[in-house]
Scaffold this motif. Structure first.
Motif, mmCIF file in Angstrom:
data_model
loop_
_atom_site.group_PDB
_atom_site.id
_atom_site.type_symbol
_atom_site.label_atom_id
_atom_site.label_comp_id
_atom_site.label_asym_id
_atom_site.label_seq_id
_atom_site.Cartn_x
_atom_site.Cartn_y
_atom_site.Cartn_z
ATOM 1 N N VAL A 1 39.605 85.288 63.799
ATOM 2 C CA VAL A 1 39.104 83.973 63.384
ATOM 3 C C VAL A 1 37.788 84.191 62.644
ATOM 4 O O VAL A 1 36.955 84.994 63.055
ATOM 5 C CB VAL A 1 38.904 83.077 64.622
ATOM 6 N N LYS A 2 37.603 83.479 61.540
ATOM 7 C CA LYS A 2 36.372 83.612 60.768
ATOM 8 C C LYS A 2 35.628 82.279 60.741
ATOM 9 O O LYS A 2 36.200 81.220 60.992
ATOM 10 C CB LYS A 2 36.668 84.105 59.357
ATOM 11 N N LEU A 3 34.365 82.354 60.401
ATOM 12 C CA LEU A 3 33.527 81.156 60.317
ATOM 13 C C LEU A 3 34.026 80.227 59.224
ATOM 14 O O LEU A 3 34.304 80.653 58.104
ATOM 15 C CB LEU A 3 32.076 81.553 60.036
ATOM 16 N N ILE B 1 38.282 79.326 61.638
ATOM 17 C CA ILE B 1 39.586 79.208 60.991
ATOM 18 C C ILE B 1 40.339 80.507 61.253
ATOM 19 O O ILE B 1 39.821 81.590 61.006
ATOM 20 C CB ILE B 1 39.465 79.011 59.469
ATOM 21 N N GLY B 2 41.565 80.373 61.742
ATOM 22 C CA GLY B 2 42.421 81.525 61.945
ATOM 23 C C GLY B 2 43.540 81.538 60.918
ATOM 24 O O GLY B 2 44.085 80.488 60.587
ATOM 25 N N ASP B 3 43.863 82.697 60.419
ATOM 26 C CA ASP B 3 44.886 82.810 59.386
ATOM 27 C C ASP B 3 46.297 82.934 59.939
ATOM 28 O O ASP B 3 47.249 82.958 59.172
ATOM 29 C CB ASP B 3 44.598 84.019 58.490
ATOM 30 N N THR C 1 48.185 72.973 60.010
ATOM 31 C CA THR C 1 48.536 72.997 61.433
ATOM 32 C C THR C 1 47.246 72.922 62.243
ATOM 33 O O THR C 1 46.233 73.523 61.862
ATOM 34 C CB THR C 1 49.315 74.275 61.820
ATOM 35 N N LYS C 2 47.280 72.191 63.312
ATOM 36 C CA LYS C 2 46.096 72.069 64.158
ATOM 37 C C LYS C 2 45.694 73.412 64.750
ATOM 38 O O LYS C 2 44.507 73.668 64.943
ATOM 39 C CB LYS C 2 46.355 71.053 65.280
ATOM 40 N N GLY C 3 46.658 74.281 65.023
ATOM 41 C CA GLY C 3 46.366 75.572 65.629
ATOM 42 C C GLY C 3 45.531 76.504 64.778
ATOM 43 O O GLY C 3 44.974 77.478 65.277
ATOM 44 N N ARG C 4 45.421 76.220 63.507
ATOM 45 C CA ARG C 4 44.622 77.041 62.592
ATOM 46 C C ARG C 4 43.123 76.878 62.853
ATOM 47 O O ARG C 4 42.329 77.772 62.585
ATOM 48 C CB ARG C 4 44.946 76.639 61.153
ATOM 49 N N TYR C 5 42.725 75.741 63.390
ATOM 50 C CA TYR C 5 41.319 75.382 63.509
ATOM 51 C C TYR C 5 40.830 75.570 64.947
ATOM 52 O O TYR C 5 41.415 75.062 65.888
ATOM 53 C CB TYR C 5 41.107 73.953 63.012
#
Length: 120
Positions: free
Chosen positions: A3-5, A59-61, A67-71
């Motif tokens: 996950v990145k900023l 944020i995850g790639d 998709t909500k799961g990305r955040y």
């Protein structure tokens, strides 16, 4: 993928803090103050994913853009920054070794504590 900023969310949180759109609560209150799944869905329906993303510091790639799961790492209630949300995100980022998110939340934590000290 780690996950990145989410720089857009970090800037949004700083701006809201500068504007005084904050809740100076304690860390233990996040479970009560964080938006519910229903709140998230309602916000998404009204505002879309671009605005939704502004409320999540990570944020995850691994998940698609819409998709909500990305955040990850929420910090507010879609109106205000919650100190308890920032503190919870700071702890979780440290545990998961996301240094950029931990540094951003530590910065926000300092801004919020500065506001709190000014209210005394």
């Amino acid at each position: 993928m780690p996950v990145k900023l989410n720089a857009m969310a970090f800037d949004h949180a700083k701006k809201l803090t500068e504007e005084g759109r904050i809740v100076l609560d304690d860390r233990d209150e996040w479970s009560e103050h964080r938006p519910s799944a229903a709140d998230e869905n309602a916000y998404l329906e009204e505002h879309g994913f671009n605005e939704y993303a502004r409320w999540y510091l990570g944020i995850g790639d691994e998940m698609g853009e819409e998709t909500k799961g990305r955040y990850k790492f929420p910090y507010g209630d879609f109106e205000r920054v919650h100190r308890c949300g920032v503190l919870a995100a700071e702890v979780r980022a440290g545990q998961q070794k996301y240094a950029d998110i931990q540094n951003a939340t530590a910065h926000l934590h300092g801004l919020l504590d500065g506001r709190q000290a000014g209210n005394r």
